[in-house]
Write a protein that holds these residues in place. Structure first.
Motif, short mmCIF file in Angstrom:
data_model
loop_
_atom_site.label_atom_id
_atom_site.label_comp_id
_atom_site.label_asym_id
_atom_site.label_seq_id
_atom_site.Cartn_x
_atom_site.Cartn_y
_atom_site.Cartn_z
N PHE A 224 0.83 -1.20 0.00
CA PHE A 224 0.00 0.00 0.00
C PHE A 224 0.88 1.25 0.00
N GLU A 228 0.96 4.05 -3.01
CA GLU A 228 0.60 5.44 -2.71
C GLU A 228 1.64 6.43 -3.20
N LEU A 257 -7.13 3.97 -1.85
CA LEU A 257 -6.02 3.94 -2.79
C LEU A 257 -6.57 4.28 -4.17
N VAL A 278 -7.18 -4.83 -0.79
CA VAL A 278 -6.83 -3.83 -1.79
C VAL A 278 -8.07 -3.45 -2.60
N SER A 282 -9.71 0.38 -3.07
CA SER A 282 -9.07 0.91 -4.27
C SER A 282 -10.08 1.44 -5.28
N SER A 309 -15.02 1.96 -9.43
CA SER A 309 -13.98 2.43 -10.35
C SER A 309 -14.57 2.88 -11.68
#
Length: 400
Positions: A224, A228, A257, A278, A282, A309
């Motif tokens: 992570f 980043e 993220l 994740v 994310s 997303s």
């Protein structure tokens, strides 16, 4: 071969430049070692005119691959490499260095005489050490740089590929990674077993990375942290080799993220099941290609990840994943408007019951337009490529 005096030397030099091997920016950075059967040494053997032109053309001497084992260095390769790089006249360099596992008895001599001297002009650097013993100092400790170079900044270095099997080789990278690397765009460290000693010095040098290929044996929160640091990441290949239990950390598990430029994500996660965390935090809005090898799929978080997303995933690859077709079909439906390529490589049990087969009659019928009443009911209407490669001892039920 006869000379062609009607052509100016500048034109010959331009033609010669196309005969030299150069690493691919998006592919392997490996460069073959010098040979009289390849340019530029081959050009020097054709005629006196060609030799003079080649030796004066600095562009021909900017790529060098070197097998730095004990025997080759003892045969004078160091001196030859020094002359080779001197002909480059401070042009941007592509260096590829490796050993085949033999003892690197003169490693310090190479570092001091060649690598440190030319680092300020290196554009791409590949170092691969297969193993063997690092040279020991008289007190029995691994040798270090004899005279550590003053590397405040490496302005040209844009691609680094480091693959070391022995942790003592980290000493090669410390002076490099502590320098300022404003041009760094690609970082390949697929065989590293260290994390803190390697990546912490890179903090501040990862912000322009677009290509990342790394492996880790350490805690997942380091992944992570690295991601980043790479807001412009476009290609990412992660190999999780962790045997340690996951320890949630505030900076790793609670912050979202967001990687808006990530187009390709490849995951190797055979030994852990923590990648679900994740997907839970994310957002990869530009993701077009996803390949996962050997993972237990994070079903509760994956579809929300896709919806959050809003990415146009065009290629999906699943290998050795513990997922059933009833779990896979909803994922494919969520991708139905854009998915063009599907690759499934499951490992089937040889004995019934076949509870978690990613490929079965239900999936095959859903993908086959002949079993659909109209085009709108086809599971993946834009699918143009499908690959199913099952490895099994027995016969899966859908083969009948």
């Amino acid at each position: 071969m006869s000379d062609c005096p009607a052509l100016p030397s500048e034109l010959w030099a331009h033609v010669f430049a196309f005969t030299v091997f150069r690493p691919d920016d998006g592919g392997d950075l490996w460069i073959p070692d010098p040979s009289i059967h390849n340019a530029p040494l081959l050009l020097c053997r054709v005629s006196r005119q060609w030799r003079d032109i080649a030796l004066q053309s600095s562009e021909l001497w900017t790529s060098l691959g070197l097998d730095i084992t004990e025997l080759t260095l003892a045969d004078g390769v160091l001196d030859g490499a020094q002359r080779w790089l001197a002909r480059s006249q401070d042009r941007p360099l592509q260096l590829s260095l490796w050993n085949d596992g033999a003892s690197l008895a003169v490693g310090n001599s190479f570092v001091e005489r060649i690598l440190a001297k030319h680092l300020h002009h290196v554009e791409t650097l590949m170092i691969r050490m297969a193993g063997g013993g690092w040279p020991l100092s008289p007190d029995g400790e691994p040798s270090r740089w004899i005279s550590p170079p003053a590397l405040n900044e490496l302005p040209l270095l844009k691609a680094v590929d480091l693959r070391f099997k022995v942790k003592d080789y980290v000493i090669w990278t410390q002076p490099i990674f502590r320098a300022r690397l404003p041009a760094l765009r690609r970082l390949d460290m697929a065989d590293y077993t260290m994390m803190t000693d390697v990546y912490l010095p890179l903090e501040g040098n990862l912000k322009h990375i677009t290509h990342l290929d790394i492996a880790t044996n350490n805690y997942q929160y380091w992944i992570f942290w690295i991601l980043e640091q790479c807001p412009h990441l476009a290609y990412c290949r992660l190999n999780f080799r962790m045997r340690l239990p996951f320890e949630p950390r505030e900076h790793a598990s609670s912050r979202p993220l967001v990687l808006p430029h990530l187009r390709t994500l490849i995951l190797y996660v055979k030994r852990i099941t923590y990648w679900r965390d994740v997907f839970a935090v994310s957002t990869f809005s530009a993701l077009e290609e996803l390949k996962v090898f050997g993972a237990i799929w994070p079903l509760p978080s994956f579809i929300p990840f896709l919806l959050r997303s809003q990415c146009r995933l065009r290629a999906l690859g699943i290998e050795n994943a513990n997922i059933s077709e009833t779990e896979l079909i909803p994922i494919l439906r969520a991708l139905s408007q854009n998915l063009e390529s599907l690759s499934l490589n499951p490992e089937y049990s040889s004995q019934p019951p076949f509870e978690r087969l990613p490929v079965g009659d239900t999936l095959i019928h859903a993908l086959d337009p002949r079993h659909s009443t109209d085009s709108s009911s086809v599971l993946l209407p834009r699918l143009s490529r499908i690959e199913i490669d099952g490895r099994f001892a027995g016969k899966p039920p859908w083969t009948d």
